[in-house]
Scaffold this motif. Structure first.
Motif, PDB file in Angstrom:
ATOM      1  N   GLY A  35       2.431   9.522   0.324  1.00  0.00           N
ATOM      2  CA  GLY A  35       1.973   9.561  -1.282  1.00  0.00           C
ATOM      3  C   GLY A  35       2.070   8.173  -1.355  1.00  0.00           C
ATOM      4  N   ARG A  36       1.712   7.733  -2.931  1.00  0.00           N
ATOM      5  CA  ARG A  36       1.602   6.186  -4.091  1.00  0.00           C
ATOM      6  C   ARG A  36       3.085   5.444  -3.544  1.00  0.00           C
ATOM      7  N   CYS A  37       2.510   4.121  -3.026  1.00  0.00           N
ATOM      8  CA  CYS A  37       3.816   3.754  -3.263  1.00  0.00           C
ATOM      9  C   CYS A  37       4.045   2.216  -3.836  1.00  0.00           C
ATOM     10  N   GLU A  38       4.386   2.370  -4.903  1.00  0.00           N
ATOM     11  CA  GLU A  38       3.509   1.369  -5.742  1.00  0.00           C
ATOM     12  C   GLU A  38       4.660  -0.011  -5.930  1.00  0.00           C
ATOM     13  N   THR A  39       6.397   0.826  -6.417  1.00  0.00           N
ATOM     14  CA  THR A  39       6.791  -0.038  -6.648  1.00  0.00           C
ATOM     15  C   THR A  39       8.183  -0.456  -5.293  1.00  0.00           C
ATOM     16  N   LEU A  40       8.636  -1.060  -5.808  1.00  0.00           N
ATOM     17  CA  LEU A  40      10.687  -1.844  -4.716  1.00  0.00           C
ATOM     18  C   LEU A  40      11.383  -0.271  -4.480  1.00  0.00           C
ATOM     19  N   ALA A  41      10.992   0.147  -5.272  1.00  0.00           N
ATOM     20  CA  ALA A  41      12.382   1.665  -6.149  1.00  0.00           C
ATOM     21  C   ALA A  41      11.986   2.529  -5.021  1.00  0.00           C
ATOM     22  N   ALA A  42      10.123   2.564  -6.107  1.00  0.00           N
ATOM     23  CA  ALA A  42       9.680   3.798  -4.384  1.00  0.00           C
ATOM     24  C   ALA A  42      10.223   3.893  -3.258  1.00  0.00           C
ATOM     25  N   LEU A  43       9.541   2.413  -2.668  1.00  0.00           N
ATOM     26  CA  LEU A  43      10.030   2.192  -1.249  1.00  0.00           C
ATOM     27  C   LEU A  43      10.766   2.423  -0.374  1.00  0.00           C
ATOM     28  N   THR A  44      11.852   1.866  -1.823  1.00  0.00           N
ATOM     29  CA  THR A  44      13.505   2.559  -1.303  1.00  0.00           C
ATOM     30  C   THR A  44      13.791   4.444  -1.245  1.00  0.00           C
ATOM     31  N   VAL A  45      12.933   5.287  -2.457  1.00  0.00           N
ATOM     32  CA  VAL A  45      13.400   6.372  -2.007  1.00  0.00           C
ATOM     33  C   VAL A  45      12.498   7.194  -1.132  1.00  0.00           C
ATOM     34  N   GLU A  46      11.198   6.319  -0.199  1.00  0.00           N
ATOM     35  CA  GLU A  46      10.805   7.200   0.794  1.00  0.00           C
ATOM     36  C   GLU A  46      11.598   6.591   1.863  1.00  0.00           C
ATOM     37  N   LEU A  47      12.113   5.190   1.947  1.00  0.00           N
ATOM     38  CA  LEU A  47      12.467   5.098   3.137  1.00  0.00           C
ATOM     39  C   LEU A  47      13.840   5.805   3.604  1.00  0.00           C
ATOM     40  N   THR A  48      14.734   6.202   1.788  1.00  0.00           N
ATOM     41  CA  THR A  48      15.741   7.085   1.975  1.00  0.00           C
ATOM     42  C   THR A  48      15.348   8.382   2.839  1.00  0.00           C
ATOM     43  N   LYS A  49      14.586   8.999   2.236  1.00  0.00           N
ATOM     44  CA  LYS A  49      14.111  10.209   3.174  1.00  0.00           C
ATOM     45  C   LYS A  49      13.351  10.378   4.337  1.00  0.00           C
ATOM     46  N   LEU A  50      13.343   8.679   4.905  1.00  0.00           N
ATOM     47  CA  LEU A  50      12.345   9.218   6.201  1.00  0.00           C
ATOM     48  C   LEU A  50      13.585   8.708   7.613  1.00  0.00           C
ATOM     49  N   LEU A  51      14.725   8.073   6.840  1.00  0.00           N
ATOM     50  CA  LEU A  51      15.500   7.025   8.130  1.00  0.00           C
ATOM     51  C   LEU A  51      17.021   7.989   7.195  1.00  0.00           C
ATOM     52  N   LYS A  52      17.394   8.252   6.587  1.00  0.00           N
ATOM     53  CA  LYS A  52      18.948   8.341   6.173  1.00  0.00           C
ATOM     54  C   LYS A  52      18.995   9.650   6.063  1.00  0.00           C
ATOM     55  N   TYR A  53      18.168  11.110   6.143  1.00  0.00           N
ATOM     56  CA  TYR A  53      18.809  12.059   5.966  1.00  0.00           C
ATOM     57  C   TYR A  53      18.360  12.839   7.205  1.00  0.00           C
ATOM     58  N   ASP A  54      17.785  11.730   8.370  1.00  0.00           N
ATOM     59  CA  ASP A  54      16.985  12.289   9.662  1.00  0.00           C
ATOM     60  C   ASP A  54      18.369  12.778  10.220  1.00  0.00           C
ATOM     61  N   GLN A  55      18.954  14.398  10.710  1.00  0.00           N
ATOM     62  CA  GLN A  55      19.391  14.623  11.966  1.00  0.00           C
ATOM     63  C   GLN A  55      19.242  14.660  12.920  1.00  0.00           C
ATOM     64  N   ARG A  56      18.244  14.325  13.297  1.00  0.00           N
ATOM     65  CA  ARG A  56      17.619  14.400  15.165  1.00  0.00           C
ATOM     66  C   ARG A  56      18.185  13.506  16.367  1.00  0.00           C
ATOM     67  N   HIS A  57      18.276  12.423  15.361  1.00  0.00           N
ATOM     68  CA  HIS A  57      18.983  11.351  16.219  1.00  0.00           C
ATOM     69  C   HIS A  57      20.343  10.786  16.909  1.00  0.00           C
ATOM     70  N   ASP A  58      20.353  10.075  18.230  1.00  0.00           N
ATOM     71  CA  ASP A  58      21.917  10.176  18.206  1.00  0.00           C
ATOM     72  C   ASP A  58      22.118   9.520  17.296  1.00  0.00           C
ATOM     73  N   LYS A  59      23.507   9.103  16.870  1.00  0.00           N
ATOM     74  CA  LYS A  59      24.536   8.824  16.386  1.00  0.00           C
ATOM     75  C   LYS A  59      25.103   7.332  16.470  1.00  0.00           C
ATOM     76  N   ASN A  60      24.214   6.483  17.144  1.00  0.00           N
ATOM     77  CA  ASN A  60      24.057   5.151  17.518  1.00  0.00           C
ATOM     78  C   ASN A  60      22.774   4.784  17.072  1.00  0.00           C
ATOM     79  N   TRP A  61      21.779   5.721  16.898  1.00  0.00           N
ATOM     80  CA  TRP A  61      20.285   4.808  16.644  1.00  0.00           C
ATOM     81  C   TRP A  61      19.932   4.508  15.398  1.00  0.00           C
TER      82      TRP A  61
END
Length: 495
Positions: A113-139
């Motif tokens: 979706g739309r990402c106009e601010t730094l706060a929205a960028l942080t939220v979207e990156l957190t959804k994509l990277l932080k809560y993704d449990q499919r990878h190894d712990k050293n990933w």
């Protein structure tokens, strides 16, 4: 006990072979990015233009992301965002989210979706990277911002905010590729910096001596002799052109490829051998003085004659002058072709005002006495008897002396007095007034530093009639500008 510090040495050896003279930077970059080495949160990669920053980073991340073969999942994923392709900060944010999503290849997440601010960028990156449990712990995920210091419409808090992303997302490494970082760029303490220094002369020669820069073998010459000649030729081109004018690898490679056929023409003709490097260098020294090879563009080559033959390249005589055709090797980007006619006339008038005394203006440029202008000083330089004691003192030509300051009104008066005679056009026959084109031409000459204001630097109006100016070009330049309009400037100078 086995060491936890591991680096894929086979991949690094391949990269070092592909990027010579950058082995230290490749090993340091791999250490700071590889998950099983010493990964960092933020990394600044800086250096001047064409030093291999972006190419080395891209190839290294590509190799590290595909280094693990025991499982289908990789220890490292990456995304590269080029700031040159983003016109606004919002465009950069949305391009970042899209690149990260494409690198992870999410299933069923749909479009970003739309990402106009730094706060929205942080939220979207957190959804994509932080809560993704499919990878190894050293990933880890590496996010690269290429040429981020030239981002357009960037807010002042953008770089510090991007550096704080790794504090929220622990498995994220942010890499900033830029030219020259300031001490307080990220406002984060202990950020490692990796410097890509400019190539030295020996490194330039070593890189150009490898494929794909090496030329094919010359006629009547072995491959080894061609390689040795190419090495010495690349060093000579670096000293003649690249060192003072173009200090980049693409510029040096372009200069070598342009000069190599001209340099080896005597070998193809059978005049000299490949081992006679000094004679070849002397024969081609005129080409090493032409910096037009550093400017990529369309150039005119030697045209064919009516009988089907092509003119021979210019050669050098005994006295050092060129005896062949010169037009195909000369640069056409000079003042005579770049400046409009009004600016050229004003530049000639400024040169005459700087090198002629004001007391001679009425005699040279006025038609009040005889109905015509008296060129060459109009007989002002009278012959006087010189004694033996005064024979040692001779007057120096005015064009060899430095320019003197003049008033703007005087330059415009010379322009108005000579324009009708210098320009043979019906437009100027009965219309000799100072209009808006003159003011625009003066502003153009001033911005190009061809006219330099004297006194009161930066203050006052450009068209102030009492302002003092000085011409910023020499005799050789002004003579070429004058001859381009059919004016012999020397006839209007007082000796």
């Amino acid at each position: 006990m086995a060491s936890i510090f591991e680096l894929p040495d086979d991949l690094l050896a391949t990269l070092i072979e592909s990027f010579p003279c950058r082995d230290a930077q490749i090993r340091a970059l791999a250490t700071l990015l590889y998950p099983r080495a010493a990964p960092c949160r933020n990394l600044i990669v800086h250096g001047t233009e064409a030093t291999g920053k972006s190419a080395v980073t891209s190839r290294l991340l590509e190799a590290l992301s595909s280094s693990r073969t025991d499982t289908d999942d990789s220890l490292l994923n990456y995304a590269i965002v080029k700031s040159a392709e983003c016109v606004t900060a919002r465009h950069l944010f949305e391009r970042t989210i899209g690149s990260v999503a494409d690198a992870l290849q999410p299933e069923g997440n749909g479009s970003v979706g739309r990402c106009e601010t730094l706060a929205a960028l942080t939220v979207e990156l957190t959804k994509l990277l932080k809560y993704d449990q499919r990878h190894d712990k050293n990933w880890r995920f590496v996010l690269v911002f290429d040429d981020i210091d030239h981002q357009r419409d960037a807010p002042p808090t953008m770089l510090p905010a991007l550096a704080r992303l790794s504090e929220i997302i622990p498995n994220l490494t942010t890499v900033f590729i830029l030219t020259a970082p300031s001490p307080s760029l990220l406002r984060v303490s202990s950020t490692p910096q990796l410097y890509f220094p400019p190539y030295t002369k020996s490194e330039y020669v070593a890189i150009l001596s490898r494929p794909p820069y090496t030329p094919s073998a010359l006629p009547n010459t072995t491959a080894q002799e061609t390689t040795d000649l190419w090495t010495r030729f690349a060093a000579a081109v670096h000293d003649a052109l690249s060192k003072p004018a173009s200090r980049t690898l693409p510029g040096l490679a372009r200069s070598c490829s342009a000069l190599w056929p001209r340099f080896t023409a005597p070998i193809a003709a059978g005049t000299y051998r490949a081992r006679e490097f000094t004679k070849l260098l002397v024969a081609a020294r005129a080409h090493f003085q032409d910096e037009s090879v550093l400017e990529p563009g369309i150039t005119l080559g030697p045209t064919s004659k009516p009988n089907g033959t092509t003119p021979k390249p210019s050669s050098t005589g005994v006295n050092g002058t060129k005896t062949g055709d010169k037009e195909w090797s000369r640069s056409t980007a000079d003042l005579a072709t770049l400046l409009p006619p009004t600016a050229r006339l004003l530049l000639i008038a400024a040169y005459l005002a700087s090198h002629n005394a004001p007391r001679h203006d009425q005699t040279i440029f006025s038609t009040w006495h005889s109905g015509r202008r008296r060129r060459g000083g109009g007989g002002i330089a009278q012959h006087t008897r010189v004694s033996k004691r005064g024979a040692k003192h001779r007057k120096i030509a005015r064009k060899l002396l430095g320019p003197s300051a003049f008033v703007l009104e005087r330059m415009v008066a010379i322009y108005a007095a000579t324009r009708r005679e210098w320009v043979r056009d019906s437009e100027y026959e009965d219309h000799v007034v100072v209009d808006g084109d003159v003011g625009m031409a003066i502003a153009t000459l001033s911005s190009l530093r061809l006219l330099v204001r004297v006194g009161g630097a930066g203050g006052g109006d450009t068209m102030d009639r009492g302002g003092k100016w000085r011409v910023g070009v020499g005799w050789e330049v002004i003579r070429g500008v004058g001859r381009s309009m059919g004016v012999e400037v020397e006839e209007w100078l007082v000796e």
